[in-house]
Design a protein around this motif. Structure first.
Motif, mmCIF file in Angstrom:
data_model
loop_
_atom_site.group_PDB
_atom_site.id
_atom_site.type_symbol
_atom_site.label_atom_id
_atom_site.label_comp_id
_atom_site.label_asym_id
_atom_site.label_seq_id
_atom_site.Cartn_x
_atom_site.Cartn_y
_atom_site.Cartn_z
ATOM 1 N N GLN A 13 0.840 -1.185 0.000
ATOM 2 C CA GLN A 13 0.000 0.000 0.000
ATOM 3 C C GLN A 13 0.883 1.247 0.000
ATOM 4 O O GLN A 13 2.046 1.218 0.411
ATOM 5 N N ALA A 14 0.312 2.329 -0.464
ATOM 6 C CA ALA A 14 1.026 3.605 -0.480
ATOM 7 C C ALA A 14 1.543 3.922 0.922
ATOM 8 O O ALA A 14 0.837 3.716 1.921
ATOM 9 N N LYS A 86 4.754 5.247 -3.502
ATOM 10 C CA LYS A 86 3.584 5.918 -4.069
ATOM 11 C C LYS A 86 3.035 5.070 -5.211
ATOM 12 O O LYS A 86 3.777 4.293 -5.830
ATOM 13 N N PRO A 87 1.765 5.224 -5.544
ATOM 14 C CA PRO A 87 1.204 4.462 -6.668
ATOM 15 C C PRO A 87 1.996 4.676 -7.961
ATOM 16 O O PRO A 87 2.105 3.742 -8.771
ATOM 17 N N SER A 122 -3.206 2.533 -3.783
ATOM 18 C CA SER A 122 -3.550 3.745 -3.015
ATOM 19 C C SER A 122 -4.560 3.437 -1.933
ATOM 20 O O SER A 122 -5.136 2.360 -1.879
#
Length: 122
Positions: A13-14, A86-87, A122
């Motif tokens: 996950q972010a 980050k995505p 995200s």
């Protein structure tokens, strides 16, 4: 013939972290090694490079301060510690190798690994 094997990719996950590893058959002072990435529909971009034995590093602006490239001489392994993911970091990540200077993100690397996928949600 240089042989490179990447590992350590996955899904996070972010805000999470991953550490990529690249085992190399040749790992001596003067080698230049780097991490590159390619997202679907985009060109390959340089992420980080390291001149083995000299400690000289270069980072893409997009990852500077979040990613760290390092080496373990005894294990003949290059690492990429990725924090605060980050995505937009989602991509296939490749390890690359070349002999000698210059070393950086815009030089030609003669050998490449098969890649390891990193997916950041995200």
């Amino acid at each position: 013939q240089e042989h490179l094997v990447e590992s350590g990719g996955g899904s996070v996950q972010a805000g999470g972290s991953l550490r990529l590893s690249c085992a190399a058959s040749t790992f001596t002072s003067g080698n230049c090694m780097g991490w590159f990435r390619q997202a679907p529909g985009k060109e390959r971009e340089g992420v980080a490079s390291l001149l083995i034995g000299f400690g000289a590093t270069k980072y893409a602006d997009s990852v500077d301060g979040r990613f760290t490239i390092s080496q373990d001489n005894a294990k003949k392994t290059l690492y990429l510690q990725m924090n605060s993911l980050k995505p937009e970091d989602t991509a296939m990540y490749y390890c690359a190798w070349r002999w000698g200077y210059p070393c950086g993100l815009k030089v030609d690397f003669g050998y490449w690994g098969q890649g390891t996928q990193v997916t950041v949600s995200s």
